[in-house]
Motif scaffolding. Structure first.
Motif, PDB file in Angstrom:
ATOM      1  N   VAL A 137     -16.966   5.556 -12.797  1.00 32.20           N
ATOM      2  CA  VAL A 137     -16.489   5.703 -11.422  1.00 32.20           C
ATOM      3  C   VAL A 137     -16.085   4.345 -10.871  1.00 32.20           C
ATOM      4  CG1 VAL A 137     -17.160   6.290  -9.070  1.00 32.20           C
ATOM      5  CG2 VAL A 137     -17.825   7.784 -10.951  1.00 32.20           C
ATOM      6  N   GLY A 138     -16.882   3.329 -11.140  1.00 30.14           N
ATOM      7  CA  GLY A 138     -16.568   1.992 -10.663  1.00 30.14           C
ATOM      8  C   GLY A 138     -15.288   1.458 -11.267  1.00 30.14           C
ATOM      9  N   ALA A 139     -15.000   1.813 -12.514  1.00 31.71           N
ATOM     10  CA  ALA A 139     -13.807   1.300 -13.184  1.00 31.71           C
ATOM     11  C   ALA A 139     -12.536   1.860 -12.608  1.00 31.71           C
ATOM     12  CB  ALA A 139     -13.880   1.625 -14.679  1.00 31.71           C
ATOM     13  N   THR A 140     -12.609   3.018 -11.939  1.00 31.89           N
ATOM     14  CA  THR A 140     -11.397   3.604 -11.388  1.00 31.89           C
ATOM     15  C   THR A 140     -11.053   3.059 -10.022  1.00 31.89           C
ATOM     16  OG1 THR A 140     -12.598   5.437 -10.359  1.00 31.89           O
ATOM     17  CG2 THR A 140     -11.858   5.754 -12.629  1.00 31.89           C
ATOM     18  N   GLY A 141     -11.951   2.288  -9.406  1.00 35.40           N
ATOM     19  CA  GLY A 141     -11.674   1.731  -8.090  1.00 35.40           C
ATOM     20  C   GLY A 141     -10.740   0.541  -8.173  1.00 35.40           C
ATOM     21  N   ALA A 142     -10.139   0.182  -7.040  1.00 37.29           N
ATOM     22  CA  ALA A 142      -9.250  -0.988  -7.009  1.00 37.29           C
ATOM     23  C   ALA A 142     -10.091  -2.248  -7.028  1.00 37.29           C
ATOM     24  CB  ALA A 142      -8.382  -0.948  -5.760  1.00 37.29           C
ATOM     25  N   ALA A 164      -6.870  -0.090   0.416  1.00 38.38           N
ATOM     26  CA  ALA A 164      -5.758  -0.319  -0.505  1.00 38.38           C
ATOM     27  C   ALA A 164      -5.344   0.990  -1.178  1.00 38.38           C
ATOM     28  CB  ALA A 164      -6.137  -1.363  -1.552  1.00 38.38           C
ATOM     29  N   ALA A 165      -6.332   1.797  -1.563  1.00 35.71           N
ATOM     30  CA  ALA A 165      -6.022   3.076  -2.201  1.00 35.71           C
ATOM     31  C   ALA A 165      -5.269   3.997  -1.246  1.00 35.71           C
ATOM     32  CB  ALA A 165      -7.311   3.751  -2.681  1.00 35.71           C
ATOM     33  N   ALA A 166      -5.638   3.931   0.038  1.00 35.98           N
ATOM     34  CA  ALA A 166      -4.963   4.773   1.027  1.00 35.98           C
ATOM     35  C   ALA A 166      -3.502   4.381   1.202  1.00 35.98           C
ATOM     36  CB  ALA A 166      -5.692   4.677   2.373  1.00 35.98           C
ATOM     37  N   ALA A 171       0.775  -0.643  -2.285  1.00 35.95           N
ATOM     38  CA  ALA A 171      -0.156  -1.724  -2.003  1.00 35.95           C
ATOM     39  C   ALA A 171       0.032  -2.875  -2.986  1.00 35.95           C
ATOM     40  CB  ALA A 171      -1.597  -1.206  -2.063  1.00 35.95           C
ATOM     41  N   HIS A 172       0.385  -2.537  -4.223  1.00 37.12           N
ATOM     42  CA  HIS A 172       0.607  -3.566  -5.244  1.00 37.12           C
ATOM     43  C   HIS A 172       1.687  -4.540  -4.799  1.00 37.12           C
ATOM     44  CE1 HIS A 172       1.424  -5.321  -9.198  1.00 37.12           C
ATOM     45  NE2 HIS A 172       2.700  -5.062  -8.978  1.00 37.12           N
ATOM     46  N   TYR A 173       2.786  -4.021  -4.272  1.00 33.59           N
ATOM     47  CA  TYR A 173       3.900  -4.875  -3.872  1.00 33.59           C
ATOM     48  C   TYR A 173       3.593  -5.628  -2.580  1.00 33.59           C
ATOM     49  CZ  TYR A 173       6.454  -2.485  -7.495  1.00 33.59           C
ATOM     50  OH  TYR A 173       6.852  -2.002  -8.716  1.00 33.59           O
ATOM     51  N   SER A 216      -7.391  -4.078   5.975  1.00 36.87           N
ATOM     52  CA  SER A 216      -8.742  -4.034   6.542  1.00 36.87           C
ATOM     53  C   SER A 216      -8.988  -2.750   7.322  1.00 36.87           C
ATOM     54  CB  SER A 216      -8.969  -5.238   7.463  1.00 36.87           C
ATOM     55  OG  SER A 216      -8.140  -5.144   8.617  1.00 36.87           O
ATOM     56  N   GLY A 217      -7.936  -1.954   7.513  1.00 40.66           N
ATOM     57  CA  GLY A 217      -8.090  -0.718   8.269  1.00 40.66           C
ATOM     58  C   GLY A 217      -8.405  -0.955   9.729  1.00 40.66           C
ATOM     59  N   GLY A 218      -8.072  -2.151  10.225  1.00 33.95           N
ATOM     60  CA  GLY A 218      -8.355  -2.460  11.624  1.00 33.95           C
ATOM     61  C   GLY A 218      -9.783  -2.904  11.876  1.00 33.95           C
ATOM     62  N   ASP A 219     -10.587  -3.021  10.813  1.00 30.45           N
ATOM     63  CA  ASP A 219     -11.981  -3.460  10.939  1.00 30.45           C
ATOM     64  C   ASP A 219     -11.989  -4.969  11.182  1.00 30.45           C
ATOM     65  OD1 ASP A 219     -14.583  -4.402  10.454  1.00 30.45           O
ATOM     66  OD2 ASP A 219     -15.022  -2.756   9.088  1.00 30.45           O
TER      67      ASP A 219
END
Length: 263
Positions: A137-142, A164-166, A171-173, A216-219
């Motif tokens: 599961v951890g390996a699939t995260g960004a 980033a996933a959202a 996000a890569h670019y 940061s999602g506004g955080d």
């Protein structure tokens, strides 16, 4: 007698805006807009003054559409293309990242299937199997990168990965192309002696802040932590470890002055 270059240009295939819009699935209005903002300008005009797109223009059109499919905005696309980045390199990097994600997902799928078999047989999975699942599961995260790991805690790293996933593949670019290019443009303006109040500098500072909010999602707490990481470890995070620390400090001060003017 026309030169060989002039003859080649005259023989090169061109497209008027209508046929190109129809072939690409776009509207004439869209192509006109992209022409006006400088994203995709026809290289030639007919004797009557009509837009005429060349084969190189069609190549750029393909790149625009490909990047737009990844969720990038038009300004970001223009930055990516005008930065002179080799599109083959971007495709290779994106393909490699995609293949790595697929491999991680395949591993996760296999381990989930084994776990499901255990549960269906009413057997309690062993600790070793659960740990392997957690690892998958951890390996699939960004990955946030080793540099960020030195400055952010696990909760903050997970939050960054989620944001980033959202954003999707784009996000890569945003992270690998636009963000460094914005810093390079800002540094070029600073070393040229540009006033921080110059609209060009203010636009760069505003876009950097916009990208920061996206990731940061506004955080504000997370945003502040990332800024601290940039301040303390700019070479590693920028991918330019050879850059002197004093240059980064000067650039930060330059952009901060531009932000103060914009308030």
């Amino acid at each position: 007698m026309p030169s060989r270059e002039e003859q080649t240009r005259s023989e090169e295939r061109t497209w008027k805006v209508g046929p190109l819009a129809e072939a690409s699935g776009l509207t004439v209005r869209t192509l006109h807009h992209w022409d006006e903002i400088g994203l995709l300008r026809p290289s030639r005009r007919t004797s009557c003054g009509h837009r005429a797109y060349t084969e190189q223009d069609v190549v750029r059109l393909y790149q625009v559409l490909a990047l737009r499919r990844l969720g990038l905005g038009l300004e970001t696309i223009a930055t990516c293309l005008d930065a002179g980045v080799d599109p083959r390199r971007l495709v290779r990097e994106h393909l490699a990242a995609t293949e790595a994600s697929l491999a991680a997902l395949h591993t996760l799928r296999e381990r989930l299937a084994r776990l499901q078999d255990e549960l269906d047989a009413e057997r309690t999975p062993g600790t070793a199997e659960l740990l392997r699942l957690v690892q998958a599961v951890g390996a699939t995260g960004a990955a946030a990168g080793e540099a960020l790991r030195r400055h952010l805690d696990e909760d903050q790293l997970h939050a960054l990965a989620d944001h980033a996933a959202a954003l999707g593949p784009g996000a890569h670019y945003l992270l690998e192309v636009e963000w460094p290019q914005l810093y390079r443009r800002a540094e070029a303006l600073r070393t040229a002696g540009t006033d921080p109040a110059d609209p060009r500098v203010r636009r760069i500072a505003a876009r950097l802040d916009e990208l920061s909010r996206l990731f940061s999602g506004g955080d504000t707490t997370l945003s502040a932590a990332v800024r601290t990481a940039w301040r303390e470890d700019p070479g590693a995070l920028s991918g330019d470890p050879a850059a002197p620390a004093d240059a980064w400090a000067a650039l930060r001060a330059f952009l901060d002055r531009a932000r103060q003017v914009s308030r």
